[in-house]
Design an enzyme around this catalytic site. Structure first.
Site, PDB file in Angstrom:
ATOM      1  N   ASP A 149      -9.085  -8.990   8.738  1.00 20.75           N
ATOM      2  CA  ASP A 149     -10.576  -9.158   8.417  1.00 20.75           C
ATOM      3  C   ASP A 149     -11.121 -10.703   8.931  1.00 20.75           C
ATOM      4  OD1 ASP A 149     -10.991  -6.469   7.713  1.00 20.75           O
ATOM      5  OD2 ASP A 149     -12.069  -7.237   6.034  1.00 20.75           O
ATOM      6  N   ASP A 184      -3.742  -6.817   6.397  1.00 22.64           N
ATOM      7  CA  ASP A 184      -5.133  -6.183   6.206  1.00 22.64           C
ATOM      8  C   ASP A 184      -6.157  -7.375   5.967  1.00 22.64           C
ATOM      9  OD1 ASP A 184      -7.227  -4.494   5.593  1.00 22.64           O
ATOM     10  OD2 ASP A 184      -6.594  -3.991   3.714  1.00 22.64           O
ATOM     11  N   LYS A 216       4.703 -14.430   1.492  1.00 16.58           N
ATOM     12  CA  LYS A 216       4.150 -15.298   0.230  1.00 16.58           C
ATOM     13  C   LYS A 216       5.507 -15.378  -0.501  1.00 16.58           C
ATOM     14  CE  LYS A 216       1.414 -17.626  -2.289  1.00 16.58           C
ATOM     15  NZ  LYS A 216       1.177 -18.905  -1.913  1.00 16.58           N
ATOM     16  N   ASP A 240      -1.487 -17.703   2.679  1.00 15.36           N
ATOM     17  CA  ASP A 240      -2.769 -18.634   2.547  1.00 15.36           C
ATOM     18  C   ASP A 240      -2.912 -19.703   3.307  1.00 15.36           C
ATOM     19  OD1 ASP A 240      -0.375 -19.511   1.148  1.00 15.36           O
ATOM     20  OD2 ASP A 240      -1.257 -19.639  -0.740  1.00 15.36           O
ATOM     21  N   TYR A 252       0.834  -1.303   0.047  1.00 16.07           N
ATOM     22  CA  TYR A 252       0.031  -0.063  -0.091  1.00 16.07           C
ATOM     23  C   TYR A 252       0.724   1.216   0.021  1.00 16.07           C
ATOM     24  CZ  TYR A 252      -4.052  -2.952   1.359  1.00 16.07           C
ATOM     25  OH  TYR A 252      -4.711  -3.974   1.343  1.00 16.07           O
TER      26      TYR A 252
END
Ligand code: ATP
Length: 351
Positions: free
Chosen positions: A245, A241, A184, A217, A134
């Site tokens: 959630d 982020d 990742k 993941d 970001y």
């Protein structure tokens, strides 16, 4: 006499003003000496002035010890105007590089995972907050044509990774002594690889903490299948982020989740906010859950040296979660205000 705690309240948009009113009520019930000021920034301010906050907003905010934000977002404005014009501007402008999000299921709040309860869901996420995916670096060319190109660059710096990773290690040391680093790096070859190297280097200074490197993941799956195996997680801006959630869902939904944006040891005021957005579908109805905003107030108190008051707010929230009143998103029927008043009364009783 100690100086009052100077807090800027930034209610913002949608349900923001409703939940911040209750957070304020609870903050005032703690007995901590306060100087509160409301900042009328957000989408209404944009309509009047063509910007989400004044030009000298960062300077104004620096005059406070902390900022308590409700929510930003408005259906009639693009997200990049509201988000970049206020929240990301504050996070980046103040260099609030750590986003701290506790994901704990309070007893009495329903868990979406069958057979799981508060013993299974008690995690702390430390998200890098100013760079990574970001960073806002990139551009678009040949707009609107079939040859259009969009490039969004992720920026990882050694210093940026190092400070947030070390901060996470400190929390892991205080808690269960396990730190999970989510990347990742099997698929992305540069940024996450640097991140992994920084984690390995920092680990040498925290021999009492066991580190695990988990692909993001796989971590999402583990949060659902075996949440009790996870304690402190450190992740980049995007991965933090997304993971938080999922974590918010595990702890009872967006209405419950709280966060702190901080620059530890810098003297810069932190920005504390519920994880949810402006929730336009329920705004104005008085039914939004104020728990996330009140929990954020507890984080604010903790980060500004008022640990006792923070603990009182948390135990009042826990009592409301267990015995009610509760809003409808967590299985009750109470209004935003009824929850705020009940929590404030319990805080005042304990003061
Ligand atoms: P924004 O664009 O501002 O992020 P959004 O609607 O995309 O708004 P949220 O505001 O986070 O995202 O809302 C997502 C869902 O969660 C909505 O159905 C909303 O009603 C619900 N929700 C969000 N905050 C709360 C809250 N405090 N109490 C109860 N439900 C909430």
């Amino acid at each position: 006499m100690t100086r009052p705690l100077r807090v800027a309240l930034l209610p913002g948009d949608g349900v923001g003003p409703e939940v911040i009113a209750e957070a304020r009520r609870v903050l005032e019930a703690t007995g901590v000496a306060l100087e509160l000021e409301e900042l009328p920034w957000g989408s209404a301010f944009w309509r009047e002035h063509g910007r989400m906050m004044p030009e000298d907003a960062l300077e104004i905010v620096r005059g406070f010890d902390a900022v308590l934000l409700g929510a930003v977002g408005d259906a009639s404005l693009p997200d990049d105007v509201t988000l970049w014009g206020l929240l990301l501007e504050l996070r980046q402008g103040l260099d609030l590089w750590a986003n701290v999000r506790p994901a704990r299921l309070l007893p009495g709040i329903p868990c979406p995972l069958a057979g799981r309860g508060p013993d299974d869901v008690d995690m702390l996420f430390i998200r890098e907050n100013t760079e990574g995916e970001y960073s806002g670096v990139g551009g678009r060319a040949h707009r609107g044509t079939s040859a259009e190109v969009a490039i969004e660059a992720s920026v990882f710096t050694r210093a940026g990774c190092d400070r947030v990773v070390r901060y996470a290690f400190e929390h892991a040391r205080e808690r269960r002594g396990v730190l999970t680093s989510a990347t990742k790096s099997n698929a992305s070859r540069y940024g996450y690889t640097l991140w992994d190297e920084v984690v390995r280097a920092a680990a040498a200074d925290f021999p009492e903490v066991r580190v695990e490197h988990v692909l993001v993941d796989a971590l999402c799956a583990r949060m659902v299948l075996d949440p009790a195996s996870i304690d402190v997680v450190v992740a980049s801006n995007l991965f933090g982020d997304v993971l938080t959630d999922v974590a918010a869902a595990l702890q009872g939904g967006l209405g419950v989740a709280a966060s702190a944006n901080v620059a530890p040891d810098s003297g810069t005021p932190g920005l504390f906010e519920p994880v949810h957005g402006s929730a336009p579908d329920i705004a104005g109805q008085g039914v939004a859950n104020p728990t996330g905003a009140i929990w954020s107030t507890a984080l604010l108190l903790e980060h500004t040296g008022h640990a006792d008051a923070a603990a009182r707010v948390m135990s009042a929230l826990e009592s409301a979660a267990r015995h009610g009143p509760k809003t409808r998103d967590v299985g009750g029927e109470a209004s935003t205000r009824e929850v705020g008043e009940a929590v404030a009364a319990r805080v005042a009783d304990a003061t």
